[in-house]
Design a protein around this motif. Structure first.
Motif, PDB file in Angstrom:
ATOM      1  N   ALA A  43      35.441  51.112  47.585  1.00 48.82           N
ATOM      2  CA  ALA A  43      35.184  49.802  48.192  1.00 48.82           C
ATOM      3  C   ALA A  43      35.876  49.691  49.548  1.00 48.82           C
ATOM      4  N   GLN A  44      37.103  50.150  49.625  1.00 48.50           N
ATOM      5  CA  GLN A  44      37.844  50.096  50.890  1.00 48.50           C
ATOM      6  C   GLN A  44      37.149  50.926  51.969  1.00 48.50           C
ATOM      7  N   THR A  45      36.676  52.082  51.609  1.00 42.95           N
ATOM      8  CA  THR A  45      35.972  52.940  52.571  1.00 42.95           C
ATOM      9  C   THR A  45      34.723  52.252  53.101  1.00 42.95           C
ATOM     10  N   ARG A  46      33.975  51.643  52.213  1.00 44.50           N
ATOM     11  CA  ARG A  46      32.739  50.970  52.626  1.00 44.50           C
ATOM     12  C   ARG A  46      33.045  49.723  53.466  1.00 44.50           C
ATOM     13  N   ARG A  47      34.141  49.052  53.172  1.00 46.13           N
ATOM     14  CA  ARG A  47      34.499  47.847  53.930  1.00 46.13           C
ATOM     15  C   ARG A  47      34.834  48.166  55.383  1.00 46.13           C
ATOM     16  N   SER A  48      35.298  49.381  55.626  1.00 42.27           N
ATOM     17  CA  SER A  48      35.691  49.748  56.994  1.00 42.27           C
ATOM     18  C   SER A  48      34.514  49.718  57.956  1.00 42.27           C
ATOM     19  N   ASN A  49      33.306  49.851  57.421  1.00 41.44           N
ATOM     20  CA  ASN A  49      32.111  49.839  58.264  1.00 41.44           C
ATOM     21  C   ASN A  49      31.203  48.663  57.945  1.00 41.44           C
ATOM     22  N   CYS A  50      31.708  47.748  57.112  1.00 40.27           N
ATOM     23  CA  CYS A  50      30.901  46.609  56.677  1.00 40.27           C
ATOM     24  C   CYS A  50      31.818  45.402  56.508  1.00 40.27           C
ATOM     25  N   PRO A  51      32.154  44.724  57.604  1.00 40.91           N
ATOM     26  CA  PRO A  51      33.083  43.588  57.537  1.00 40.91           C
ATOM     27  C   PRO A  51      32.502  42.421  56.754  1.00 40.91           C
ATOM     28  N   ALA A  52      33.387  41.603  56.202  1.00 39.61           N
ATOM     29  CA  ALA A  52      32.962  40.475  55.373  1.00 39.61           C
ATOM     30  C   ALA A  52      32.221  39.424  56.185  1.00 39.61           C
ATOM     31  N   THR A  53      32.516  39.337  57.477  1.00 37.86           N
ATOM     32  CA  THR A  53      31.853  38.354  58.327  1.00 37.86           C
ATOM     33  C   THR A  53      30.424  38.787  58.633  1.00 37.86           C
ATOM     34  N   THR A  54      29.586  37.819  58.904  1.00 43.75           N
ATOM     35  CA  THR A  54      28.199  38.099  59.254  1.00 43.75           C
ATOM     36  C   THR A  54      28.095  38.402  60.745  1.00 43.75           C
TER      37      THR A  54
END
Length: 327
Positions: free
Chosen positions: A225-236
């Motif tokens: 999940a952390q790896t994917r978050r690095s390229n997919c921020p929670a903000t739109t």
């Protein structure tokens, strides 16, 4: 008091005849699709399609997954009728702008190129719906997957349905029960669901499709999940279109590694991981993870079953000369 029913010999004969007619009609419908449908009218069909598919995948491996996805998104909307390829007209809005398709469905130019080659070889003979089916098979093969005899004989729809595309294609937020129901509504089994989901062993998904899973779900590996978050921020924002592989291990090779990802809670989409979250499909996921030949067998069966969803045959529909518009 329970109601009682009495059937005379005459009524029984009528019922038996009706059952026979239903069985025969179903058999005829299925029999209209066959692997050798174009053997006399377009004998070089397969050899005409394959090199175009191979060339497109050589240029971009991801295109194989995109072409496979076209088949799924076509068949789940009013059957395998080529409606996914139709552009908007003054009389209907096509399916390309539906939520599951808009900005993510690809490969239309490849289909156009294949159709042009096929029209040159045998004008007015082969449907766009059948071209999608052949292209899906050839894409799987080009990326190292199994081959099968594609059943052919579909004709093309004269219209499309934006509303059906929005309602009938299961979104990546789907629960397991919703996925099972969606497939059952199209005449597909739970085995078909789990096997066909293995198509996610190739291709990529946009951040907007997996963002809720990597930020909100608990059935996901923390480091993944952390790896994917690095390229997919929670903000739109523009990052919503950033891509990540559906199969963490071999994203451009068709194999059973997708199921290994699920077992290790590294499914990219919420709907993927739902297949291995303590529900009724856990056992199948484990089977496909440990037995690649069983996955291959069931995937091929699932593709054939999906290709049989409400095809237009006989005098229904038409054979489009341009896949983007009706004749």
């Amino acid at each position: 008091m329970a109601a009682s029913f009495y059937f005379s010999s005459t009524s029984m004969a009528i019922v038996s005849e009706l059952i026979f007619l239903v069985v025969v009609s179903v058999g005829i419908t299925n029999a209209q699709l066959s692997a050798d449908f174009y053997s006399s009218t377009c004998p070089n069909l397969i050899s005409t399609v394959q090199p175009v598919v191979q060339s497109a995948i050589n240029e971009e491996a991801r295109m194989g997954a995109s072409l496979l996805r076209l088949f799924f998104h076509d068949c789940f909307v009013n059957g395998c009728d080529g409606s996914i390829l139709l552009d908007n007209t003054s009389s209907f809005t096509g399916e390309k702008t539906a939520k599951p398709n808009n900005g993510s469905l690809r490969g239309f130019e490849v289909i156009d190129e294949i159709k042009a080659s096929v029209e040159q070889a045998c004008p007015g003979v082969v449907s766009c719906a059948d071209i999608i089916a052949i292209t899906a098979r050839d894409s799987v093969v080009a990326l190292g997957g199994p081959t099968w005899n594609v059943l052919l004989g579909r004709r093309d729809a004269k219209t499309a349905s934006l509303s059906a595309a929005n309602n009938d294609i299961p979104p990546p937020s789907s629960s397991l029960s919703a996925l099972i129901s969606s497939f059952q509504n199209h005449g597909l089994s739970t085995t078909d669901l789990v096997a066909l989901s293995g198509g996610h062993t190739i291709g990529q998904a946009r951040c907007t499709s997996f963002k809720p899973h990597i930020y909100n779900d608990t059935n996901i590996d923390d480091s993944f999940a952390q790896t994917r978050r690095s390229n997919c921020p929670a903000t739109t924002g523009s990052e919503d279109n950033n891509l990540a592989p559906l199969d963490l291990q071999t994203p451009t090779h068709f194999d059973n590694k997708y199921y290994n990802n699920l077992v290790n809670t590294k499914g990219l989409l919420h709907s993927d991981q739902q297949l291995f979250s303590g529900g009724s499909t856990n056992a199948l996921v484990q089977t496909y993870n440990s037995n690649p030949s069983q996955f291959t067998k069931d995937f091929v069966a699932g593709m054939i079953n999906m290709g049989n969803i409400q095809p237009l045959t006989g005098s229904n529909g038409e054979i489009r000369t341009n896949c983007r518009k009706t004749n």
